[in-house]
Design an enzyme around this catalytic site. Structure first.
Site, PDB file in Angstrom:
ATOM      1  N   LYS A 190       0.103  17.087 -28.982  1.00  0.00           N
ATOM      2  CA  LYS A 190       1.273  17.546 -28.704  1.00  0.00           C
ATOM      3  C   LYS A 190       2.404  16.171 -28.497  1.00  0.00           C
ATOM      4  CE  LYS A 190       3.359  17.313 -24.274  1.00  0.00           C
ATOM      5  NZ  LYS A 190       4.587  16.947 -24.722  1.00  0.00           N
ATOM      6  N   GLY A 242       1.315   7.038 -22.985  1.00  0.00           N
ATOM      7  CA  GLY A 242       2.566   7.334 -22.125  1.00  0.00           C
ATOM      8  C   GLY A 242       2.679   6.448 -20.765  1.00  0.00           C
ATOM      9  N   SER A 243       3.130   7.044 -19.646  1.00  0.00           N
ATOM     10  CA  SER A 243       3.242   6.475 -18.564  1.00  0.00           C
ATOM     11  C   SER A 243       1.990   6.341 -17.621  1.00  0.00           C
ATOM     12  CB  SER A 243       4.315   7.027 -17.618  1.00  0.00           C
ATOM     13  OG  SER A 243       4.069   8.395 -17.401  1.00  0.00           O
ATOM     14  N   THR A 244       2.008   5.176 -16.832  1.00  0.00           N
ATOM     15  CA  THR A 244       0.619   4.923 -16.198  1.00  0.00           C
ATOM     16  C   THR A 244       0.722   5.942 -15.111  1.00  0.00           C
ATOM     17  OG1 THR A 244       0.789   2.522 -16.518  1.00  0.00           O
ATOM     18  CG2 THR A 244      -0.359   3.343 -14.526  1.00  0.00           C
ATOM     19  N   GLU A 245       1.693   6.583 -14.554  1.00  0.00           N
ATOM     20  CA  GLU A 245       1.757   7.864 -13.676  1.00  0.00           C
ATOM     21  C   GLU A 245       0.945   9.082 -14.438  1.00  0.00           C
ATOM     22  OE1 GLU A 245       5.588   8.923 -12.791  1.00  0.00           O
ATOM     23  OE2 GLU A 245       4.815  10.400 -11.610  1.00  0.00           O
ATOM     24  N   GLY A 247      -0.906   8.937 -17.079  1.00  0.00           N
ATOM     25  CA  GLY A 247      -2.265   8.536 -17.184  1.00  0.00           C
ATOM     26  C   GLY A 247      -3.085   8.670 -16.198  1.00  0.00           C
ATOM     27  N   GLU A 264      -3.413   5.036 -23.012  1.00  0.00           N
ATOM     28  CA  GLU A 264      -2.734   3.676 -23.519  1.00  0.00           C
ATOM     29  C   GLU A 264      -1.482   3.763 -22.876  1.00  0.00           C
ATOM     30  OE1 GLU A 264      -2.067   0.968 -25.355  1.00  0.00           O
ATOM     31  OE2 GLU A 264      -3.118   2.145 -27.188  1.00  0.00           O
ATOM     32  N   CYS A 298       5.891   0.148 -24.819  1.00  0.00           N
ATOM     33  CA  CYS A 298       5.164  -0.128 -23.809  1.00  0.00           C
ATOM     34  C   CYS A 298       4.795  -1.749 -23.792  1.00  0.00           C
ATOM     35  CB  CYS A 298       3.741   0.659 -24.165  1.00  0.00           C
ATOM     36  SG  CYS A 298       3.137   0.464 -25.569  1.00  0.00           S
ATOM     37  N   GLU A 390       7.764  -1.377 -15.008  1.00  0.00           N
ATOM     38  CA  GLU A 390       8.146  -1.008 -16.259  1.00  0.00           C
ATOM     39  C   GLU A 390       9.513  -0.471 -16.296  1.00  0.00           C
ATOM     40  OE1 GLU A 390       5.913   1.735 -18.317  1.00  0.00           O
ATOM     41  OE2 GLU A 390       5.774   0.270 -20.020  1.00  0.00           O
TER      42      GLU A 390
HETATM   43  P1  NAI Z   1       5.182  10.739 -19.990  1.00  0.00           P
HETATM   44  O1  NAI Z   1       4.410   9.842 -19.783  1.00  0.00           O
HETATM   45  O2  NAI Z   1       5.844  11.539 -18.930  1.00  0.00           O
HETATM   46  O3  NAI Z   1       5.407  11.470 -21.396  1.00  0.00           O
HETATM   47  C1  NAI Z   1       4.501  11.002 -22.137  1.00  0.00           C
HETATM   48  C2  NAI Z   1       4.002  12.405 -22.812  1.00  0.00           C
HETATM   49  O4  NAI Z   1       3.116  13.119 -21.769  1.00  0.00           O
HETATM   50  C3  NAI Z   1       4.724  13.452 -23.454  1.00  0.00           C
HETATM   51  O5  NAI Z   1       4.486  14.040 -24.439  1.00  0.00           O
HETATM   52  C4  NAI Z   1       4.830  14.388 -22.074  1.00  0.00           C
HETATM   53  O6  NAI Z   1       5.083  15.766 -22.189  1.00  0.00           O
HETATM   54  C5  NAI Z   1       3.486  14.355 -21.619  1.00  0.00           C
HETATM   55  N1  NAI Z   1       2.978  14.530 -20.230  1.00  0.00           N
HETATM   56  C6  NAI Z   1       3.708  14.474 -19.079  1.00  0.00           C
HETATM   57  N2  NAI Z   1       3.091  14.942 -17.943  1.00  0.00           N
HETATM   58  C7  NAI Z   1       1.976  15.318 -18.719  1.00  0.00           C
HETATM   59  C8  NAI Z   1       0.608  15.739 -17.883  1.00  0.00           C
HETATM   60  N3  NAI Z   1       0.842  15.957 -16.545  1.00  0.00           N
HETATM   61  N4  NAI Z   1      -0.193  16.035 -18.240  1.00  0.00           N
HETATM   62  C9  NAI Z   1      -0.517  15.630 -19.841  1.00  0.00           C
HETATM   63  N5  NAI Z   1       0.679  15.340 -20.429  1.00  0.00           N
HETATM   64  C10 NAI Z   1       1.873  14.966 -19.588  1.00  0.00           C
HETATM   65  O7  NAI Z   1       6.789   9.588 -20.050  1.00  0.00           O
HETATM   66  P2  NAI Z   1       8.182  10.135 -19.975  1.00  0.00           P
HETATM   67  O8  NAI Z   1       8.262  10.925 -18.701  1.00  0.00           O
HETATM   68  O9  NAI Z   1       8.564  10.524 -21.212  1.00  0.00           O
HETATM   69  O10 NAI Z   1       8.841   8.617 -19.786  1.00  0.00           O
HETATM   70  C11 NAI Z   1       8.716   8.158 -18.216  1.00  0.00           C
HETATM   71  C12 NAI Z   1       8.387   6.745 -18.366  1.00  0.00           C
HETATM   72  O11 NAI Z   1       6.914   6.578 -18.730  1.00  0.00           O
HETATM   73  C13 NAI Z   1       9.172   5.700 -18.985  1.00  0.00           C
HETATM   74  O12 NAI Z   1      10.589   5.390 -18.584  1.00  0.00           O
HETATM   75  C14 NAI Z   1       8.395   4.624 -19.356  1.00  0.00           C
HETATM   76  O13 NAI Z   1       8.397   3.743 -18.153  1.00  0.00           O
HETATM   77  C15 NAI Z   1       6.861   5.080 -19.321  1.00  0.00           C
HETATM   78  N6  NAI Z   1       6.622   5.482 -20.596  1.00  0.00           N
HETATM   79  C16 NAI Z   1       5.755   4.675 -21.174  1.00  0.00           C
HETATM   80  C17 NAI Z   1       5.236   4.764 -22.508  1.00  0.00           C
HETATM   81  C18 NAI Z   1       4.551   3.760 -22.878  1.00  0.00           C
HETATM   82  O14 NAI Z   1       3.954   4.037 -24.258  1.00  0.00           O
HETATM   83  N7  NAI Z   1       3.573   2.961 -22.259  1.00  0.00           N
HETATM   84  C19 NAI Z   1       5.733   5.818 -23.247  1.00  0.00           C
HETATM   85  C20 NAI Z   1       6.729   6.685 -22.566  1.00  0.00           C
HETATM   86  C21 NAI Z   1       7.220   6.410 -21.327  1.00  0.00           C
END
Ligand code: NAI
Length: 778
Positions: A190, A242-245, A247, A264, A298, A390
């Site tokens: 996804k 994606g985000s730690t939250e 994760g 990650e 990240c 972050e």
């Molecule tokens: P996110 O972590 O919410 O999204 C990343 C992916 O996870 C997206 O494909 C999203 O649809 C999916 N996702 C969201 N909730 C989910 C859940 N409960 N279960 C499974 N998949 C889920 O990141 P978002 O909201 O786009 O960005 C928010 C903050 O997260 C950013 O400002 C940044 O601080 C951080 N972030 C960190 C990343 C990294 O590589 N470390 C990448 C993206 C965001």
């Protein structure tokens, strides 16, 4: 007119990359996309818009995958998996190779589409993202080719659910899809809701490359789709970036489901500049570290730590450099900083910076629209939220340090541990400091170097697992030997009472001393026949805390040499062997029969095995395409909490303890519940074997009662459970707090006396791969 005059009077003229091919591709699909299941696109369903963040224009409409799509995709992946695996590594290598070739062939289309959808400068998409995507497929084509020869005894996990973010849309896809496919898995991926387009183009490329139907499935949609996908019971492995939250949510949602998991997550990586650094290079390195992809990275070097002696000059030069950063249309080939992916993210960055009490430096205004200017913030205290959280935008926070030990402490003063960059022209300083940084990736005199041959991934709350390199493969394979279900090893019962003779209740072993349990409760231990064998102390939450404190205090163990650790393991083995009959008698009294002597002999041999390994698992060198090297070092995980197996009270204890301490960890062990007296007898062996206090701490008591405390303790870095009860659900759920690594039996038995009871699986669990990049050039 002289050349000089021409240069001085010249106006800036944009050099825009043509977007025609990409828009034509979208038009070819009439601007509406279904999801990709079983090798074909479905008709678009309920759709949402994906926009060009730089202009706000709608690029296309994509489908919000529904529950039936998730079912269908997992079913297709399941159906395709056995055939894909049976095809063999060499045949799969051909398909991965074709994918690499096609990515290269369509590199321009991919780059432009990526830039349109996520707003990153075309220069980055073209020169970094897409070449690395191709590199990942080439590299993993090689891994597929070599799998049968080099990974005997490993097989695919099955169906992988992969959820990725929007900052490197196609690259994150490649990092996840390439190793999964190479090892014979099938995937349901996804992409992020902001950036689905290159994943959909990749689906088409899969059709052209001859990827069998169902091997790759792409579901577009929001977080709810991701949540439903990862929790689905038809999935064997979950990989998330994606985000730690989020994760943490995924860790909790999948707890106890028996799925393999890699996360990650976020970071707040330090960028350290020593006085003897090449300042100009360091400034350029910093520009790349924090302003690549507008800081939406990240591993962005978001925390500048600069040594006092050069701080003033460095900050002044940095400010000047900032005035030359060009921000604007991401398709312009001369642009340094593009757009922020979405207005939601822009508001988030604004909110964080506006609330800051620091000194904010923004030398140039951002263009109209979804842009945020390069920003430097100084004058913040180490505990300031902007120093800790972050921001995920083009915002650098900076502070100074005096000494190397001080900067190590400052750099590590974070809950994250993804990356670090350090700058010094002195090889002593650089190579001394690098391993002391708590990060999965460390760049010396560089930043943002990535390659398929070098693992990438974090420590602490930056997640676990590595992508790339040999270590990345273990996340997509498992042993071919099928483990049996774990039999419950009930504690033997008998008449209550103390043993005859002297009343000696075995105590706990904490910080190198025998300690009374905090609760004061004891428990009688019976043998199979019901005879009373002794009494043990029942440890409680407080005893775990004390043991963890002792283990934390023994940090010097992690810095000792492998040779020294080997010597101590040999010494333990010798001392155990000297008292073999006594230990054998203890086991025989427990179980009846005469197998105790064999178990002791196996335990001695196992100590020899890990004494052998102690100085042979330090890591290796990776062939990365730079002038320099990437050292994939194996560092101890830290403090490991271990619930010991019941199947073999002594051998199980040794099999868990020895690999952990051989690799430099400190342990808090909870002894076998059925036969804890073998562990309490072992205190004397430890006392006489020069094991420094706090390296091994042993508790006795109820596994189910103690497991949640071990798993939720913030100062424990990993928990292993070989307990007779399947405690994986509680351990994995409780581990979400500090995202510690877990290795749980999931109800699977292990043959402790066989090969299954020792080897690389244990060494891998006992170490973290920290990749140190060392570019050089005279
Ligand atoms: P996110 O972590 O919410 O999204 C990343 C992916 O996870 C997206 O494909 C999203 O649809 C999916 N996702 C969201 N909730 C989910 C859940 N409960 N279960 C499974 N998949 C889920 O990141 P978002 O909201 O786009 O960005 C928010 C903050 O997260 C950013 O400002 C940044 O601080 C951080 N972030 C960190 C990343 C990294 O590589 N470390 C990448 C993206 C965001």
């Amino acid at each position: 007119m002289s050349v000089k005059e021409i240069f001085e009077t010249m106006d800036y003229g944009p050099a825009r990359e043509a977007a025609g091919e990409a828009t034509a591709w979208i038009a070819q699909h009439e601007g509406r996309f279904g999801v990709f299941i079983g090798g074909a696109f479905t008709a678009p369903g309920t759709v949402f818009e994906t926009r060009n963040p730089a202009s706000g224009d709608v690029l296309a409409e994509v489908t919000q995958a529904g529950p039936e799509d998730i079912e269908a995709a997992i079913k297709a992946a399941r159906k395709a998996q056995p055939g894909w695996e049976k095809l063999g590594g060499k045949a799969r290598a051909r398909v991965l190779y074709a994918l690499a070739r096609l990515v290269q062939k369509h590199a321009r289309l991919f780059s432009v589409l990526e830039t349109l959808d996520c707003g990153k400068p075309i220069r980055e998409a073209r020169d970094l993202d897409i070449p690395l995507v191709a590199r990942h497929f080439y590299y993993h084509a090689g891994m597929a080719q070599l799998m049968e020869a080099e990974l005997p005894g490993r097989e695919a996990l099955g169906v992988c659910a992969q959820v990725i973010p929007w900052n490197f849309p196609l690259l994150m896809l490649a990092w996840k899809v390439a190793p999964a496919l190479a090892m014979g898995n099938t995937v349901v991926l996804k992409p992020a809701e902001y950036t689905p387009l290159t994943a959909l183009l990749f689906a088409e490329i899969c059709q052209q490359a001859g990827v069998p139907a169902g091997v790759v499935n792409i579901l577009t949609g929001d977080g709810a789709v991701g949540a439903a996908l990862v929790a689905h019971d038809g999935v064997d492995k979950v990989a998330f970036t994606g985000s730690t939250e989020v994760g943490r949510k995924i860790r909790t949602a999948t707890a106890g489901q028996g799925k393999a998991l890699t996360l990650e997550l976020g970071g707040k990586s330090p960028f350290i500049v020593f006085e003897d650094a090449d300042i100009d290079s360091a400034i350029e390195g910093l520009v790349d570290a924090i302003w690549l992809n507008g800081g939406q990275v990240c591993c962005a070097g978001a925390r500048l730590l600069v040594q006092e002696g050069v701080a003033e000059t460095f900050i002044a030069r940095l400010k000047t450099r900032m005035t030359h950063l060009r921000q604007g249309d991401p398709l312009d080939k001369c642009i340094d900083i593009g757009a922020i992916v979405d207005p939601v993210q822009l508001d988030r960055i604004r909110g964080l910076v506006d609330a800051s009490a620091g000194e904010i430096h923004q030398p140039c205004a951002a263009p109209e629209g979804c842009f945020y200017p390069p920003t430097l913030i100084t004058g913040l205290s180490p505990a300031d939220p902007l120093m800790q959280e972050e921001i995920f935008g083009p915002v650098l926070v900076a502070t100074t340090f005096r000494t190397p030990p001080e900067v190590v402490a400052m750099a590590n003063d974070t809950r994250f541990g993804l990356a670090a960059s350090l700058w010094s022209e002195n090889i002593n300083t650089a190579l001394d400091i690098a391993p002391k940084l708590e990060a999965g990736v460390i760049w010396i005199n560089g930043s943002n170097m990535f390659d398929a041959a070098a693992g990438f991934g974090g420590l602490r709350e930056s997640g676990f697992g590595r992508e790339g390199g040999w270590e990345g493969l273990s996340a997509y394979t498992r042993p071919t030997t099928r483990t049996k279900s774990l039999k419950s090893h009930e504690v033997y019962s008998g008449k209550p009472g103390a043993p005859e003779g002297l009343d000696r209740t075995a105590k706990l072993y904490v910080g190198g001393k025998q300690a009374r349990p905090d609760s004061g409760y004891t428990q009688t231990i019976h043998g199979k026949t019901g005879a009373v064998l002794g009494q043990i102390a029942r440890a409680s939450r407080k005893d775990i805390r004390n043991a963890v404190e002792a283990a934390r205090g023994a940090a010097a163990w992690s810095a000792t040499t492998g040779h020294l650790r080997a010597q101590i393991l040999y010494y333990i083995a010798e001392n155990l062997e000297a008292r073999a009959p006594e230990f054998a008698a203890r086991i025989d009294a427990l179980h009846g029969g005469k197998k105790g002597a064999d178990e002791v002999s196996d335990a001695v041999s196992r100590l020899f095995t890990y004494a052998a390994w102690a100085d042979k698992y330090a890591g290796d060198l990776r062939a990365v395409p730079i002038r320099g090297m990437a050292l994939a070092t194996r560092a101890p995980v830290g403090v490991i909490g271990i619930l010991c197996p019941d199947e073999a009270p002594l051998l199980g204890l040794i099999s868990s303890l020895a690999p952990a301490i051989a690799m430099g960890n400190r342990v808090v062990l909870v002894a076998s519940q059925q036969g804890p007296l073998s562990a309490t007898d072992f205190y004397q062996i430890l006392d006489t074997s020069d094991v420094p206090p706090g390296v091994v701490n042993i508790l006795t008591g109820d596994h189910a009662e103690l497991a949640p405390t071990l798993a939720s303790h913030a100062d424990i870095d990993a928990v292993w459970s070989f307990s007779s009860s399947d405690l994986s659900a509680v351990i994995e759920a409780e581990s979400a707090g500090n995202l510690k690594r877990t290795w749980v039996n999931n109800g699977q038995a292990r043959d402790w006396s066989g090969n299954d009871g020792e080897g690389r699986a244990f060494l891998d669990a006992a170490t973290e791969v920290k990749t140190i990049w060392v570019p050089y050039g005279a």
